[in-house]
Motif scaffolding. Structure first.
Motif, short mmCIF file in Angstrom:
data_model
loop_
_atom_site.label_atom_id
_atom_site.label_comp_id
_atom_site.label_asym_id
_atom_site.label_seq_id
_atom_site.Cartn_x
_atom_site.Cartn_y
_atom_site.Cartn_z
N ASN A 34 0.84 -1.19 0.00
CA ASN A 34 0.00 0.00 0.00
C ASN A 34 0.87 1.25 0.00
O ASN A 34 2.07 1.17 0.19
CB ASN A 34 -0.94 -0.01 1.20
CG ASN A 34 -0.20 0.07 2.52
OD1 ASN A 34 0.32 1.13 2.88
ND2 ASN A 34 -0.12 -1.05 3.24
N ALA A 35 0.25 2.39 -0.17
CA ALA A 35 0.99 3.65 -0.24
C ALA A 35 1.04 4.38 1.10
O ALA A 35 1.60 5.45 1.19
CB ALA A 35 0.34 4.55 -1.28
N LEU A 36 0.48 3.79 2.16
CA LEU A 36 0.40 4.50 3.43
C LEU A 36 1.35 3.99 4.50
O LEU A 36 1.91 4.78 5.25
CB LEU A 36 -1.04 4.44 3.97
CG LEU A 36 -2.09 5.15 3.13
CD1 LEU A 36 -3.47 4.93 3.70
CD2 LEU A 36 -1.79 6.62 3.03
N PHE A 37 1.50 2.69 4.61
CA PHE A 37 2.23 2.15 5.74
C PHE A 37 3.02 0.92 5.33
O PHE A 37 2.51 0.05 4.64
CB PHE A 37 1.26 1.77 6.86
CG PHE A 37 1.93 1.24 8.08
CD1 PHE A 37 2.64 2.09 8.92
CD2 PHE A 37 1.89 -0.10 8.40
CE1 PHE A 37 3.29 1.61 10.04
CE2 PHE A 37 2.52 -0.59 9.52
CZ PHE A 37 3.22 0.27 10.34
N GLY A 38 4.26 0.85 5.79
CA GLY A 38 5.10 -0.31 5.54
C GLY A 38 6.39 0.09 4.86
O GLY A 38 6.64 1.26 4.56
N TYR A 39 7.22 -0.90 4.62
CA TYR A 39 8.50 -0.70 3.94
C TYR A 39 8.22 -0.64 2.45
O TYR A 39 7.93 -1.65 1.82
CB TYR A 39 9.46 -1.85 4.29
CG TYR A 39 10.80 -1.71 3.64
CD1 TYR A 39 11.80 -0.97 4.25
CD2 TYR A 39 11.06 -2.30 2.41
CE1 TYR A 39 13.04 -0.83 3.65
CE2 TYR A 39 12.29 -2.16 1.81
CZ TYR A 39 13.27 -1.43 2.43
OH TYR A 39 14.49 -1.28 1.83
N ARG A 40 8.30 0.57 1.88
CA ARG A 40 7.92 0.78 0.49
C ARG A 40 9.11 1.18 -0.36
O ARG A 40 9.59 2.31 -0.29
CB ARG A 40 6.83 1.85 0.42
CG ARG A 40 5.54 1.45 1.09
CD ARG A 40 4.47 2.53 0.99
NE ARG A 40 4.94 3.85 1.35
CZ ARG A 40 4.95 4.36 2.58
NH1 ARG A 40 4.57 3.61 3.59
NH2 ARG A 40 5.37 5.59 2.81
N THR A 41 9.59 0.25 -1.16
CA THR A 41 10.58 0.54 -2.20
C THR A 41 10.11 -0.19 -3.45
O THR A 41 9.19 -1.01 -3.39
CB THR A 41 11.99 0.04 -1.81
OG1 THR A 41 11.96 -1.38 -1.67
CG2 THR A 41 12.48 0.69 -0.52
N ALA A 42 10.76 0.09 -4.56
CA ALA A 42 10.36 -0.56 -5.81
C ALA A 42 10.41 -2.08 -5.69
O ALA A 42 9.50 -2.78 -6.15
CB ALA A 42 11.25 -0.08 -6.95
N MET A 43 11.45 -2.60 -5.05
CA MET A 43 11.58 -4.05 -4.92
C MET A 43 10.54 -4.63 -3.96
O MET A 43 9.99 -5.69 -4.22
CB MET A 43 13.00 -4.39 -4.46
CG MET A 43 13.31 -5.85 -4.47
SD MET A 43 13.21 -6.51 -6.15
CE MET A 43 13.56 -8.21 -5.85
N SER A 44 10.29 -3.96 -2.86
CA SER A 44 9.34 -4.51 -1.88
C SER A 44 7.91 -4.48 -2.39
O SER A 44 7.07 -5.26 -1.94
CB SER A 44 9.43 -3.76 -0.55
OG SER A 44 8.92 -2.45 -0.66
N LEU A 45 7.61 -3.62 -3.34
CA LEU A 45 6.25 -3.50 -3.86
C LEU A 45 5.98 -4.42 -5.06
O LEU A 45 4.91 -4.36 -5.64
CB LEU A 45 5.98 -2.04 -4.27
CG LEU A 45 5.90 -1.05 -3.11
CD1 LEU A 45 5.90 0.38 -3.62
CD2 LEU A 45 4.69 -1.32 -2.24
N LYS A 46 6.93 -5.29 -5.41
CA LYS A 46 6.76 -6.19 -6.57
C LYS A 46 5.55 -7.11 -6.42
O LYS A 46 4.79 -7.29 -7.36
CB LYS A 46 8.02 -7.05 -6.77
CG LYS A 46 9.23 -6.27 -7.20
CD LYS A 46 9.20 -5.94 -8.65
CE LYS A 46 10.52 -5.30 -9.05
NZ LYS A 46 10.51 -4.78 -10.37
N ASN A 47 5.41 -7.72 -5.24
CA ASN A 47 4.30 -8.64 -5.00
C ASN A 47 4.13 -8.85 -3.49
O ASN A 47 4.88 -8.28 -2.69
CB ASN A 47 4.51 -9.98 -5.72
CG ASN A 47 5.80 -10.66 -5.33
OD1 ASN A 47 6.12 -10.80 -4.15
ND2 ASN A 47 6.56 -11.11 -6.33
N LYS A 48 3.17 -9.66 -3.11
CA LYS A 48 2.91 -9.88 -1.69
C LYS A 48 4.08 -10.55 -0.98
O LYS A 48 4.33 -10.29 0.20
CB LYS A 48 1.65 -10.73 -1.51
CG LYS A 48 0.38 -10.02 -1.82
CD LYS A 48 -0.82 -10.93 -1.56
CE LYS A 48 -2.10 -10.25 -1.93
NZ LYS A 48 -3.26 -11.11 -1.67
#
Length: 125
Positions: A34-48
């Motif tokens: 999500n765009a609000l909470f968590g470790y957000r980088t291009a690699m971490s957002l690839k999939n669940k």
């Protein structure tokens, strides 16, 4: 003494944040990227899978570093108790700067771990 207490409380924000959010990310990391909470980088957002791994990994780093920084912060501020506002403020600023290193620096080991476990498409190796 009042400024010293204020500085102690301010310098405890980062370690306590790291402990609280670190524990949360290890145990109950957000299920969906999500765009609000968590470790957000291009690699971490690839999939669940990459999302869950990155949040848990970064959470562990924050949790451990937070527990290390907590007593270190108190000990170093105890060294300047009773000193002038300038000395206490300078010490508090230096401590805060040092705390930011593992807080922000946690991105590097997390990204390295992601690259070691997952390929560019987010598939486990």
């Amino acid at each position: 003494m009042g400024f010293w207490i204020f500085m102690l409380l301010m310098d405890l924000i980062i370690p306590l944040t790291m402990i609280g959010f670190g524990r949360y990310l290890m145990k109950n990391n957000p299920k969906e990227p999500n765009a609000l909470f968590g470790y957000r980088t291009a690699m971490s957002l690839k999939n669940k899978d990459t999302w869950a791994f990155a949040n848990k990994y970064c959470g562990k780093i924050w949790y451990v570093c937070g527990w290390i920084l907590l007593p270190v912060t108190v000990i170093f501020l105890l060294l300047v108790i009773g000193k002038s506002i300038h000395v206490v403020g300078t010490a508090g600023g230096i401590i805060c700067g040092v705390q930011l290193v593992p807080f922000i620096g946690s991105v590097f080991p997390t990204e390295l771990a992601l690259k070691k476990i997952f390929d560019k498409n987010g598939e486990r190796r």
